[in-house]
Scaffold this motif. Structure first.
Motif, PDB file in Angstrom:
ATOM      1  N   VAL A 307       0.850  -1.184   0.000  1.00  0.00           N
ATOM      2  CA  VAL A 307       0.000   0.000   0.000  1.00  0.00           C
ATOM      3  C   VAL A 307       0.889   1.238   0.000  1.00  0.00           C
ATOM      4  O   VAL A 307       1.855   1.315   0.772  1.00  0.00           O
ATOM      5  CB  VAL A 307      -0.917   0.019   1.236  1.00  0.00           C
ATOM      6  N   LEU A 312      -2.772   6.880  -0.161  1.00  0.00           N
ATOM      7  CA  LEU A 312      -3.955   6.637   0.665  1.00  0.00           C
ATOM      8  C   LEU A 312      -4.361   7.896   1.422  1.00  0.00           C
ATOM      9  O   LEU A 312      -5.549   8.239   1.493  1.00  0.00           O
ATOM     10  CB  LEU A 312      -3.665   5.477   1.634  1.00  0.00           C
ATOM     11  N   GLY A 346      -4.773  -1.835   3.354  1.00  0.00           N
ATOM     12  CA  GLY A 346      -5.111  -0.452   3.025  1.00  0.00           C
ATOM     13  C   GLY A 346      -6.515  -0.080   3.457  1.00  0.00           C
ATOM     14  O   GLY A 346      -6.759   1.054   3.909  1.00  0.00           O
ATOM     15  N   ARG A 350      -7.354   3.012   6.031  1.00  0.00           N
ATOM     16  CA  ARG A 350      -8.279   4.099   5.689  1.00  0.00           C
ATOM     17  C   ARG A 350      -9.407   4.178   6.738  1.00  0.00           C
ATOM     18  O   ARG A 350      -9.823   5.284   7.126  1.00  0.00           O
ATOM     19  CB  ARG A 350      -8.858   3.848   4.305  1.00  0.00           C
TER      20      ARG A 350
END
Length: 467
Positions: A307, A312, A346, A350
């Protein structure tokens, strides 16, 4: 409530210890007895030889007594078990024991040496002890080996009582030891069963050996931990009940007003918006409860992949800049603007960022900043969510990640949520192998939450200070 099932009937600890100590004592007694059995025979023979040798020395130094005994034994054949022989200076041997004196023994006595040997006399094995006489010859005494056997039997018979006493003492010592061990263990087991039945406030006396006392201390700590945990659960359930009751009460009131046509006309859309808002609030709360329950489960799944943390955060910043603008909050993002790769989940990262940002937005007044920051930090990366809100006290930081702690503390004072957001963030960070900390004063004036993530989720984060 969990009920512990008792295992099938097994031997008691007391019986096992008594049996073990008795068995060990029996083995020790048998081994000692076997050794003593052999040694006793040697000692009995040594003792008989020593006694016979002293008699021979006395007779050798007392010729009249020796002559009297020799005359008596020659007149009355077989009168004594101890027989005598005289070795004349000329080398001739006289007396009932003459056949037990061979040439080698005669030579030793004539040379002035003492004699200690074994021979056969009248078909029996005998002890032979001799001593030189002042006149140049020697005196020999013999005694049947049966005297040694009798002495051996007497000595061996005297071993029986000590052996029996030893076994009895071992059994008694085992019983006392078993009682000393079993009593606190039985008490600890009973306390454990009572704990499993839901009793609390129990105390196990710390007695017995160190290991048993340590077990008692562990049970006492378990009791205190269970009490604390259940108190927190009750408090949490009360908080949950309050959180659910408030929107339900509001929704029920408006639903009844609509059903009774108390709210009509232009007021209906506003009532619908309020109902929708309360229902959404309930949905968020239930969603938080489910999220926390999943995080507590042992089979929680992480989909690990490479990731780009910078990308992100950039994606999250786009969404949160819009939400912050709707509340007139000054949103800022700090990122390196170059790839920041990690092997992690990921989606969960988040989720963590969104949870912390939502918590910060709730307490940040209009015109104040909310900052989302990310940067590399060996051996992983660092995420920060800072706000310009009222901040946290040291007491707040101590309980910041406990379920409902800050919500209960600040209800009616500042905007609060379900009370589960920070607990979810803490558990989620732990699942990702990282650490999360809270600070009371960020540069922007409010609170700062710092998340450190490892380069891989299966390698827990260990902070290292860069040179």
């Amino acid at each position: 409530m969990i009920t512990l099932r008792r295992p099938g009937r097994r031997s008691s600890l007391t019986g096992s210890i008594v049996l073990l100590t008795t068995a060990v004592a029996a083995v020790a007694v048998v081994l000692t007895g076997l050794f003593a059995w052999r040694v006793i025979r040697t000692n009995a023979e040594t003792q008989e030889r020593r006694q016979l040798s002293r008699q021979a020395e006395v007779l050798a130094r007392t010729p009249p007594l020796a002559a009297w005994m020799l005359d008596r034994q020659e007149r009355i054949a077989g009168a004594d078990d101890i027989r005598l022989a005289l070795v004349r200076p000329s080398g001739t041997v006289d007396g009932p024991a003459a056949d037990a004196v061979d040439a080698k023994s005669r030579k030793a006595l004539l040379s002035g040496e003492e004699l200690s040997a074994t021979a056969r006399l009248d078909g029996r094995e005998v002890l032979v002890e001799g001593a030189p006489t002042p006149t140049g010859g020697g005196l020999v005494l013999t005694q049947p080996m049966s005297a040694v056997d009798e002495a051996t039997d007497r000595m061996r018979g005297s071993l029986v009582l000590p052996f029996v006493l030893g076994l009895t003492g071992a059994a008694l010592a085992g019983a006392l030891l078993a009682r000393r061990l079993a009593r606190p263990l039985v008490s600890a087991a009973r306390t454990a069963h009572r704990l499993s039945q839901g009793e609390r406030g129990l105390t196990v006396p710390a007695e017995g050996p160190a290991e048993v006392a340590e077990l008692a201390g562990a049970l006492n700590l378990l009791d205190a931990a269970l009490t604390h945990s259940e108190d927190r659960q009750r408090e949490f359930l009360l908080s949950v009940s309050h959180e659910i009751r408030t929107p339900l009460t509001t929704a029920r009131g408006y639903a009844e007003a609509l059903a009774d046509e108390v709210v009509t006309g232009d007021e209906v859309p506003e009532a619908g918006r309020i109902l929708r808002g309360e229902i959404e609030r309930l949905e968020r709360f239930v969603g938080d409860l489910l999220a926390l329950a999943r995080l507590e489960a042992d089979d929680f799944r992480l989909d690990k992949d490479e990731v780009d943390l910078d990308a992100l955060v950039a994606e999250a910043a786009q969404a949160w800049s819009v939400r912050c603008a709707q509340h007139a909050v000054d949103f800022r993002v700090e990122r390196p603007a170059h790839p920041l790769p990690l092997i992690t989940d990921g989606f969960r990262v988040r989720q963590l960022v969104d949870g912390l940002a939502e918590n910060a937005l709730r307490v940040t007044p209009a015109g104040k900043p909310l900052v989302l920051a990310v940067r590399a930090e060996e051996p992983g990366a660092l995420l920060e969510v800072r706000d310009g809100g009222p901040g946290l006290t040291d007491d707040d930081i101590a309980v910041a990640f406990e379920r409902g702690a800050l919500t209960d503390r600040y209800r009616g004072i500042r905007p609060v949520g379900s009370g589960l957001g920070l607990a979810i963030a803490h558990r989620l960070t732990t699942r990702l192998g990282g650490t999360i900390t809270a600070s009371g004063r960020a540069p922007e004036g409010g609170a700062c939450f710092t998340v450190r993530l490892p380069s891989r989720p299966d390698t827990p984060y260990t902070h290292r200070t860069l040179p």
